[in-house]
Design an enzyme around this catalytic site. Structure first.
Site, PDB file in Angstrom:
ATOM      1  N   SER A 294       8.599  -6.328  -2.995  1.00  5.55           N
ATOM      2  CA  SER A 294       7.899  -7.588  -2.598  1.00  5.55           C
ATOM      3  C   SER A 294       7.156  -7.129  -1.320  1.00  5.55           C
ATOM      4  O   SER A 294       7.384  -6.341  -0.432  1.00  5.55           O
ATOM      5  CB  SER A 294       8.859  -8.973  -2.194  1.00  5.55           C
ATOM      6  OG  SER A 294       9.673  -8.662  -1.048  1.00  5.55           O
ATOM      7  N   LYS A 295       6.409  -8.139  -0.771  1.00  8.86           N
ATOM      8  CA  LYS A 295       5.267  -7.942   0.528  1.00  8.86           C
ATOM      9  C   LYS A 295       6.469  -7.451   1.556  1.00  8.86           C
ATOM     10  O   LYS A 295       5.902  -6.655   2.287  1.00  8.86           O
ATOM     11  CB  LYS A 295       4.627  -9.241   0.965  1.00  8.86           C
ATOM     12  CG  LYS A 295       3.524  -9.290   0.080  1.00  8.86           C
ATOM     13  CD  LYS A 295       2.451  -9.898   0.863  1.00  8.86           C
ATOM     14  CE  LYS A 295       1.023  -9.839   0.373  1.00  8.86           C
ATOM     15  NZ  LYS A 295       0.884 -10.347  -0.946  1.00  8.86           N
TER      16      LYS A 295
END
Ligand code: GLU
Length: 597
Positions: A294-295
């Site tokens: 994820s980010k």
């Protein structure tokens, strides 16, 4: 919900539910597949495609899918296509298409057919192909393989892209509406979606990654997938299948999140009477704890890696090794080498991403690119970010006095060559060589706690005899500088910086040695042979040290001759001039006193 089976033969097919909640099991179960893989490339040229939806930017996972598709095409002398799948208009991000294209080009994944370059099967943007999808949906309606569903939106339950089943609603009622009634309602303007009639039979196929897979519709409640939405736009399923067929795609490589779509796609191919392409579904990328990227754990879009100064070859190499393996001794490969060594040896299941490997590959590629470069054109992927970093630091290197842009790049290449094994990224390199680029200020020279900051100190430390005064040492420095400048100014301007550097390097030591001998003779120590030899050695060493101090405040980097060549005569003289002033104490006795302490 539909069911997939994975295994090597009909008897060993493993059941695999593909509802969204159990998709995670796909990769786990898939690893249990017993197919004996051959990893062989197709024998005929593969036509592959990357089909991003511009609902977001290019990330590591999507770059990897694009890269595998690209490599499969290139390793078989086939073609790689780019197709923009923009049928989800509400979720389309304004600059996503441009950014995706830029990032692909940056990574070297140039498409043979697609937006901007065209090709025989265009347009390559789905929003420009709506008539094609409508015609194909009509064909399926005419042949009875699809039907109009007039259910109100709320009965369609999860929306038009979702399931056609909800509590209390009998599935497929619309399927039983007669063709005449259906045509009449459509002509009357009643809103409808078009659904594919999912047959009951099982489909078997061979996945490039997972081996043999079988899929079937297993429940009467299984949804008939929507092909056309009520606004007359196609869904992903219809547009993707129609385009892959019309564009002659032979192999589809995509993420394993698309496995649940395979049954629908296979049934659609059957409904049209077409041969499906070969599918390969590569596993997910996870962090070291097995969590989906994820980010927060670096699922950054590609521009972020570009901004970190990662080289295209390093990123492609890194991404290629995420879920694919080879038999070469070394992992470092550029795109051409990756294509040459490509096979379908994909990892089943998820791949853990460790970014240490990225930085290792970055150094390897930087070194390869820099050391093999003959001209600045060969190393633009490094020169451009370095120039940008220099500009950001307001470096004097980028001001016009530093020479013409071509000359400047030529000189920059020499600096890069002098320290190629240590190149990490542009920002780091500029910081590491800040004195090479901008030169130390007078204050920097004074504050350097090196034992060779000023001539007086030098003489003292070197145990030079009394008669060797700072002024005498300085005069020999001046002579060296004059001779070096003479060599530089006599150089044929058409010579490259590299050639000039070689010539200066050849002369440099001699210039220093001869100057020292001459000076020693002037102060009459030449009659004592032993003293002469000892003095010559230490004085020459001192001169060399002084030169480094004057030029780059005694920091490591290119050797002095390369440095002087890379700086050019004007900048070299400016630095020597400044150093001389500092050394002779012309900047004020306080500073000198500080240095002497
Ligand atoms: N447009 C789909 C995506 O955004 C492509 C899926 C496929 O490759 O079939 O990922």
């Amino acid at each position: 919900m539909s069911l997939l089976f994975i295994g090597s033969s009909r008897r060993t097919l493993t059941p695999l539910w593909t509802c969204s909640s159990c998709r995670r099991r796909i990769s786990k179960l898939a690893t249990a597949g017993t197919a004996r893989p051959t990893y062989k490339l197709p024998e005929t040229p593969a036509r592959t495609r990357f089909a991003p939806s511009p609902t977001g930017y290019l990330h590591l996972g999507s770059l990897r899918t694009a890269l595998f598709s690209y490599l499969l095409a290139k390793s078989t002398n086939g073609q790689f296509l780019l197709r923009i799948e923009d049928t989800d208009q509400p979720r389309t991000v304004a600059d996503a298409e441009t950014r995706i294209k830029e990032d692909l080009k940056w990574a070297g994944l140039h498409w043979d057919e697609g937006p901007d370059v065209g090709g025989p099967y265009g347009p390559y943007k789905q929003s420009e192909r709506l008539d094609i999808y409508r015609d194909h949906a009509t064909k399926l309606l005419d042949t009875g393989r699809a039907y109009r569903c007039f259910c109100p939106r709320e009965k369609r339950n999860l929306g038009e892209a979702g399931l056609h089943a909800s509590a209390g609603f009998k599935s497929h009622d619309c399927n039983r509406v007669s063709k005449d009634t259906s045509d009449g309602r459509a002509a009357h303007g009643d809103p409808f979606v078009v659904r594919l009639k999912l047959p009951e039979y099982t489909k078997r196929y061979r996945d490039l990654v997972f081996g043999n897979v079988a899929s079937s519709k297993v429940s009467p409640m299984d949804a008939d997938p929507v092909l056309m939405k009520s606004d007359n736009w196609p869904t992903y399923h219809l547009a993707c299948v129609v385009d892959d067929h019309l564009m002659g795609i032979t192999h589809v490589v995509r993420g394993s999140e698309w496995i649940p779509s395979v049954p629908t796609h296979h049934h659609l191919y059957d409904a049209f009477g077409w041969q499906p392409p070969t599918f390969g579904h590569v596993g997910l990328l996870t962090d070291l704890n097995g969590q989906k990227l994820s980010k927060r754990n670096f699922d950054l879009d590609i521009s972020a890696f570009r901004n970190m100064g990662v080289l295209p070859d390093a990123l492609s190499n890194f991404v290629a090794l995420l879920g694919w393996s080879h038999t070469q001794k070394k992992d470092t490969m550029d795109l051409q080498e990756l294509a040459k060594n490509f096979s379908t040896k994909f990892t089943k299941g998820d791949t853990k991403v460790s970014f240490d490997k990225l930085w290792f590959l970055q150094r390897q590629h930087a070194q390869r690119i820099i050391t093999s470069a003959k001209t600045p054109d060969d190393v633009q992927s490094i020169i451009q970010p370095v120039l940008a970093a220099l500009k950001q630091n307001c470096s004097s290197w980028v001001i016009p006095e530093s020479g013409t842009p071509a000359d400047q790049q030529d000189r920059l290449l020499q600096i890069l060559k002098s320290d190629a094994p240590n190149y990490k990224n542009a920002g780091d390199f500029v910081e590491r060589h800040k004195y090479t680029f901008d030169g130390p200020s007078a204050e920097d020279l004074i504050s350097i706690k090196s034992p060779i900051t000023v001539l007086g100190h030098l003489c003292h430390l070197s145990n030079l005899p009394e008669e060797v005064k700072p002024e005498v040492v300085n005069s020999s420095i001046v002579k060296v500088v004059q001779q070096v400048s003479a060599i530089l100014s006599q150089e044929d301007p058409s010579l490259s910086t590299d050639e000039k550097g070689k010539r200066l390097r050849a002369h440099f030591s001699n210039v220093v040695q001869n100057t020292v001998s001459q000076n020693l003779r002037e102060i009459n120590v030449s009659d004592n042979e032993d003293l002469f030899v000892a003095l010559k050695k230490s004085w020459a060493a001192l001169l060399h040290k002084y030169i480094r101090w004057a030029l780059v405040a005694d920091t490591p980097g290119p050797d002095s001759a390369s440095l002087i060549t890379a700086l050019g005569p004007m900048e070299t003289l400016r630095r020597f001039d400044q150093a001389e002033k500092v050394a002779l104490g012309q900047l004020g006795s306080n500073e000198m006193a500080d240095v002497e302490k």
